[in-house]
Each structure stands twice: as structure tokens, then as C-alpha cells.
Design an enzyme around this catalytic site. Sequence first.
Site, PDB file in Angstrom:
ATOM      1  N   SER A   1       0.880  -1.171   0.000  1.00  0.00           N
ATOM      2  CA  SER A   1       0.000   0.000   0.000  1.00  0.00           C
ATOM      3  C   SER A   1       0.917   1.220   0.000  1.00  0.00           C
ATOM      4  O   SER A   1       1.474   1.579   1.027  1.00  0.00           O
ATOM      5  CB  SER A   1      -0.890   0.009   1.243  1.00  0.00           C
ATOM      6  OG  SER A   1      -1.635  -1.182   1.322  1.00  0.00           O
TER       7      SER A   1
ATOM      8  N   LYS B   1      -6.621   2.081  -2.980  1.00  0.00           N
ATOM      9  CA  LYS B   1      -6.314   1.378  -1.726  1.00  0.00           C
ATOM     10  C   LYS B   1      -6.315   2.348  -0.540  1.00  0.00           C
ATOM     11  O   LYS B   1      -6.885   2.059   0.518  1.00  0.00           O
ATOM     12  CB  LYS B   1      -4.953   0.688  -1.846  1.00  0.00           C
ATOM     13  CG  LYS B   1      -4.442   0.071  -0.554  1.00  0.00           C
ATOM     14  CD  LYS B   1      -5.333  -1.049  -0.039  1.00  0.00           C
ATOM     15  CE  LYS B   1      -4.880  -1.502   1.348  1.00  0.00           C
ATOM     16  NZ  LYS B   1      -5.846  -2.442   1.953  1.00  0.00           N
TER      17      LYS B   1
ATOM     18  N   LYS C   1      -0.460   5.333   8.059  1.00  0.00           N
ATOM     19  CA  LYS C   1       0.221   5.693   6.801  1.00  0.00           C
ATOM     20  C   LYS C   1      -0.761   5.752   5.638  1.00  0.00           C
ATOM     21  O   LYS C   1      -0.732   6.668   4.820  1.00  0.00           O
ATOM     22  CB  LYS C   1       1.328   4.666   6.542  1.00  0.00           C
ATOM     23  CG  LYS C   1       2.024   4.735   5.218  1.00  0.00           C
ATOM     24  CD  LYS C   1       1.839   3.552   4.258  1.00  0.00           C
ATOM     25  CE  LYS C   1       1.404   2.240   4.765  1.00  0.00           C
ATOM     26  NZ  LYS C   1       1.258   1.157   3.830  1.00  0.00           N
TER      27      LYS C   1
END
Length: 297
Positions: free
Chosen positions: A99, A174, A243
Site C-alpha cells: 500500500s 487502496k 500511513k
Amino acid sequence: VSEDRVIAFIGLGKMGMPMSRNLIGADFDVRGYDLSAAAQAAFAAQGGTACTSGAAAAKGSEILITMLPDSTVVRAALLGPDGAAAALAEGALVIDMSSAAPLATRALGHELAERGIALIDAPVSGGVRRAISGTLTVMAGGEAADIARARPVLEAMAERVFTVGALGAGHAVKALNNYVSAAGFAAACEALLIGRAFSLDEATIVDVLNASTGRNNSTEVKLKPCVLSGTFDAGFALALMAKDIRTAAELAAGLGRDMPGLAQAAALWQRASAALGEGADHTEIYRFLAARADGAD
Ligand code: NAD
């Protein structure tokens, strides 16, 4: 029909280990590398060829998969000192399943293209459970021909492979998915904490949510098994979730789109990550919210 059978796999962590296992099970010749010696040993024990560096894994491989924490690590593993890209032949294909950040992925794609190496982004959803069962969802970005080439490899790990756009599109989708997922999870945790303060039974609240419109993936598969059980062991780090939401927030900011809910979620998960530290599972956001509600933060 793809002829690619030799695959380098860099990043044998919670996700990379079972994903590479499914490739080995589908008769690919998989050469793995991870910084962790324990991961290297576990990879060899599941039938892979453990290599001493990313470059060693890349040598002779037609396809190279990265399943690493973020864009910075992916870039270093490919183009840093002793990077794996230098060991790939022209015509090789890199599939970044991490990701990562969409704009960094586009920049990486240009640099790899100068070496005659193609890149697609193919991040996944489904967590460790579906990595093990080989039923991940993949969201792929890049040239259609490159995605078609990767498809037999991706289908050995995934139940569904979506083609979502140009290079970086997979990483964008994503990050957006994880924002929606994290927001739903945090909302459910807050609901439980309020209910508990009102002397409601938390398991009953979960049962009602799951039979009602508040139901989401977290209420179904995380609240009872990982939160109410007190195990907090979903297998996805809180730091990685933070993140991903930051990536979504940076995407919105870069596009000049003011998204107040996203900005709040990014700040909340960042604070939780700082408070709980590197090893925390993302389900521990519940503990952070509980302590905060009690006035600890
Ligand atoms: P992890 O921390 O378990 O695994 C990452 C692995 O990369 C570790 O084994 C680490 O030793 C290795 N590594 C780090 N730097 C390296 C380097 N320079 N060279 C070689 N190896 C290196 O993380 P994970 O949960 O497997 O997640 C991997 C990626 O997948 C992340 O981008 C994450 O956001 C994403 N993801 C995770 C989940 C999940 O449920 N865990 C689900 C979907 C997506």
C-alpha cells in the site's frame, strides 16, 4: 498465455509470507528476500528459495513483486544501494503490491521505464486471513498489457482483480478504501465506548450493529474476535493504517479537495500511532479511544 514462471518476492511479512506461499502452491518458482532472518527461514520452510539480497532474488526473475511497508522502502529496495532493479533484465515486470503513495509510484514507474522495466501497482485488501486463503481483492493500476501479463500471478493470490486505471490508480483506491475502513472502525469503537458508559452490554451492541445499518467489515470481523476478546491481533499494524490514511489525505490535499472527515481521521490515527508505538495492531485504536475518553489524553 504467460510464460512468466520465475518470480522474485521482496517483503515476506504478515502478508508477503502467505501470498508467496500461494504462489509456490501454484507452481511458480519463487525466490524470496526479506531483511528479517526469521522471515527468510520461514520462507525456505514453506518451499521457497531464500536469497541473500533483493538483487540475488531478482537475478533471472521475469517478475518481481514487492510487499513492503511504504513507497520509501519500495523505492530503496529497487533503486537504492544494492537495489534489485539493477539485477532485472530488460523486459521484466515489477508488481508493487504494497500500500504505497500514488505519486511516488508514478515517479518510480518513469525511472524503471528508463531501464526497460515495467511497473504496475497492485495493492490488496482482505488482510492476513484472505492472504492465507488466497482470496484477496487486488486493485491494479498501469498499462493494460502489463496488468494482463501479471494476471495469472495475481490470480494465484486473489479472488478478484480489479483494473482501476493508470499507474498509481491502484494505490489511490487502496488508500481511499483504508480511509473508509478506518473511519468505520473508529466510529464502531466510539459507539461501543459510549454504550459501555451507558451500562450497555458491548457484545449486544455488536449483535445489533451487525443486524442493522451500522454494520461494516469491522463490526463483523474485528469487534468480537479482536476487540471484545482483548486479543487485538488482526495482523495489520496501526502504523501502517495511519500511513494509508495519511496517503489518502495527501491525495486529497494535492487535488485541492477539502475533506474534513478525512483530515480528522488522519490526525486521530497519527496520534494513536505515536501514543501506542510501532508494534501496535490497528484494532488497538479502541484502547487509544478508551484511554482518551477516560481523560488520559
Ligand atoms: P509487515 O511489517 O508484516 O511486513 C513487511 C516486511 O518487509 C517485513 O518482514 C520487513 O522485514 C520487510 N522489509 C522492510 N524493509 C525491507 C527491505 N528494505 N528489504 C526487504 N525486506 C524489507 O507488513 P505487512 O502487514 O505484511 O504489510 C505489507 C504491506 O501490505 C504494507 O504496505 C501494508 O500497508 C499492506 N497491507 C497490509 C495488510 C495487513 O492486513 N497486514 C493488508 C493489506 C495491505
